[in-house]
Design a protein around this motif. Structure first.
Motif, PDB file in Angstrom:
ATOM      1  N   VAL A 124      -2.891  -5.105  13.482  1.00  0.00           N
ATOM      2  CA  VAL A 124      -4.305  -4.992  12.662  1.00  0.00           C
ATOM      3  C   VAL A 124      -3.964  -6.642  12.200  1.00  0.00           C
ATOM      4  O   VAL A 124      -3.040  -6.843  11.316  1.00  0.00           O
ATOM      5  CB  VAL A 124      -4.682  -4.220  11.765  1.00  0.00           C
ATOM      6  CG1 VAL A 124      -5.822  -4.464  10.839  1.00  0.00           C
ATOM      7  CG2 VAL A 124      -4.871  -2.688  12.487  1.00  0.00           C
ATOM      8  N   SER A 125      -5.064  -7.578  12.064  1.00  0.00           N
ATOM      9  CA  SER A 125      -5.090  -8.734  11.469  1.00  0.00           C
ATOM     10  C   SER A 125      -5.663  -8.596  10.011  1.00  0.00           C
ATOM     11  O   SER A 125      -6.836  -8.223  10.069  1.00  0.00           O
ATOM     12  CB  SER A 125      -5.746  -9.712  12.146  1.00  0.00           C
ATOM     13  OG  SER A 125      -5.256  -9.995  13.532  1.00  0.00           O
ATOM     14  N   PRO A 159      -4.738   5.042  10.309  1.00  0.00           N
ATOM     15  CA  PRO A 159      -3.997   5.338  11.701  1.00  0.00           C
ATOM     16  C   PRO A 159      -4.637   5.075  13.007  1.00  0.00           C
ATOM     17  O   PRO A 159      -4.064   4.613  14.008  1.00  0.00           O
ATOM     18  CB  PRO A 159      -3.366   6.619  11.413  1.00  0.00           C
ATOM     19  CG  PRO A 159      -4.311   7.357  10.438  1.00  0.00           C
ATOM     20  CD  PRO A 159      -4.838   6.006   9.592  1.00  0.00           C
ATOM     21  N   HIS A 160      -5.914   5.477  13.141  1.00  0.00           N
ATOM     22  CA  HIS A 160      -6.734   5.374  14.122  1.00  0.00           C
ATOM     23  C   HIS A 160      -6.996   4.140  14.800  1.00  0.00           C
ATOM     24  O   HIS A 160      -7.076   3.421  15.592  1.00  0.00           O
ATOM     25  CB  HIS A 160      -7.900   6.310  14.027  1.00  0.00           C
ATOM     26  CG  HIS A 160      -7.623   7.803  13.906  1.00  0.00           C
ATOM     27  ND1 HIS A 160      -7.102   8.550  14.704  1.00  0.00           N
ATOM     28  CD2 HIS A 160      -8.026   8.181  12.729  1.00  0.00           C
ATOM     29  CE1 HIS A 160      -7.019   9.813  13.881  1.00  0.00           C
ATOM     30  NE2 HIS A 160      -7.622   9.681  12.857  1.00  0.00           N
ATOM     31  N   PHE A 161      -7.414   3.170  13.700  1.00  0.00           N
ATOM     32  CA  PHE A 161      -7.878   1.931  13.795  1.00  0.00           C
ATOM     33  C   PHE A 161      -6.564   1.122  14.337  1.00  0.00           C
ATOM     34  O   PHE A 161      -6.690   0.375  14.948  1.00  0.00           O
ATOM     35  CB  PHE A 161      -8.252   1.184  12.635  1.00  0.00           C
ATOM     36  CG  PHE A 161      -9.199  -0.106  12.410  1.00  0.00           C
ATOM     37  CD1 PHE A 161     -10.419   0.077  13.138  1.00  0.00           C
ATOM     38  CD2 PHE A 161      -8.412  -1.207  12.226  1.00  0.00           C
ATOM     39  CE1 PHE A 161     -11.091  -1.192  13.226  1.00  0.00           C
ATOM     40  CE2 PHE A 161      -9.305  -2.467  12.085  1.00  0.00           C
ATOM     41  CZ  PHE A 161     -10.572  -2.394  12.925  1.00  0.00           C
ATOM     42  N   SER A 162      -5.175   1.390  13.781  1.00  0.00           N
ATOM     43  CA  SER A 162      -4.218   0.791  13.920  1.00  0.00           C
ATOM     44  C   SER A 162      -3.650   1.125  15.307  1.00  0.00           C
ATOM     45  O   SER A 162      -3.304   0.061  16.126  1.00  0.00           O
ATOM     46  CB  SER A 162      -3.102   1.099  13.065  1.00  0.00           C
ATOM     47  OG  SER A 162      -3.365   0.599  11.598  1.00  0.00           O
ATOM     48  N   ALA A 177      -9.331  -6.420  12.821  1.00  0.00           N
ATOM     49  CA  ALA A 177      -8.917  -6.967  11.704  1.00  0.00           C
ATOM     50  C   ALA A 177      -9.545  -5.984  10.479  1.00  0.00           C
ATOM     51  O   ALA A 177     -10.358  -5.279  10.604  1.00  0.00           O
ATOM     52  CB  ALA A 177      -9.681  -8.239  11.557  1.00  0.00           C
ATOM     53  N   ALA A 178      -8.879  -6.272   9.473  1.00  0.00           N
ATOM     54  CA  ALA A 178      -9.319  -5.591   8.031  1.00  0.00           C
ATOM     55  C   ALA A 178      -9.274  -6.392   6.837  1.00  0.00           C
ATOM     56  O   ALA A 178      -8.614  -7.444   6.967  1.00  0.00           O
ATOM     57  CB  ALA A 178      -8.083  -4.579   7.915  1.00  0.00           C
TER      58      ALA A 178
END
Length: 244
Positions: A124-125, A159-162, A177-178
């Motif tokens: 993730v950026s 965790p799901h997004f990662s 991105a976050a």
């Protein structure tokens, strides 16, 4: 007694109580406004009782900027506990009347802070106000998660997004991105991007906002959304070849 929040500024509160909670807030912060009635009700309950376990006070850091800088206030609202004028704890979990009163009746050191998402290895950026626009302009498809570290729904989604970001890490046209909306100038960025709650997911095409993502917040949803975009890209390439 006066609680000194800077060398040149002391906030005088009730003489009888050495324990105080301070809400370091920002007048334009939506989360501060949401918390204010809860804090006010807790203050009304606690401040009028001569046997109160603590006293509540607030300070607007947009007016008293040097105080915010002294205590390294980077997000809003920030609740700090002072004992006999000494800054003891920062308490991000105290956002409701009941939790504030409950904690003051039995003050406990907060658990050690979790390792921040930014400090954990992932694809993730993590972007901020200073690099948000330029970074997204380079990506054809970017799904951005606007979050607050204390938000339980955000913690569940991380965790799901990662995992989705790891799956697409080799694709240079794609970014997951976050943005931590509680950090510094990111608060203003999140307002500009119409973030009204956490987490908020926005999809950008070469840096331009395209739509809000309201799909499933599990890895299947995040992955499926990006796969559908890449599938459309491949269809367009196929049609162009046919036309040639």
């Amino acid at each position: 007694m006066c609680v000194c929040v800077s060398k040149s500024m002391c906030v005088c509160v009730h003489l009888y109580n050495p324990m105080h909670l301070f809400d370091f807030c920002c007048s334009g912060c939506g989360h501060c406004k949401k918390m204010k009635p809860e804090y006010d009700e807790a203050a009304e309950f606690l401040n009028k009782d001569p046997d109160s376990p603590g006293v509540l006070a607030a300070l607007d850091t947009t007016i008293h900027k040097s105080v915010g800088e002294r205590f390294k206030i980077s997000g809003f609202p920030t609740v700090k506990y002072f004992e006999k004028g000494e800054d003891k704890y920062t308490l991000p979990q105290l956002r409701t009347k009941d939790k504030i009163i409950e904690w003051l009746q039995n003050p406990q050191a907060p658990p050690p802070p979790e390792q921040s998402w930014e400090d954990r290895p992932s694809s993730v950026s993590h972007l901020g106000a200073e690099d948000f626009r330029e970074a997204l302009k380079k990506k054809k498809h970017a799904l951005v998660m606007f979050y607050a570290p204390w938000c339980p729904h955000c913690k569940n989604a991380v965790p799901h997004f990662s995992t989705a970001a790891d799956l697409f890490k080799e694709d240079r046209k794609i970014a997951y991105a976050a943005v931590d909306c509680t950090k510094g100038q990111n608060h203003e960025l999140c307002k500009q991007e119409s973030v009204e709650g956490y987490p908020t997911f926005n999809y950008y095409n070469y840096g331009k906002f395209h739509e809000k993502y309201n799909g499933d917040r599990g890895e299947a949803g995040f992955i499926g959304f990006m796969r559908s975009l890449r599938g459309r890209d491949q269809e367009k390439v196929g049609k162009r070849k046919e036309e040639l």
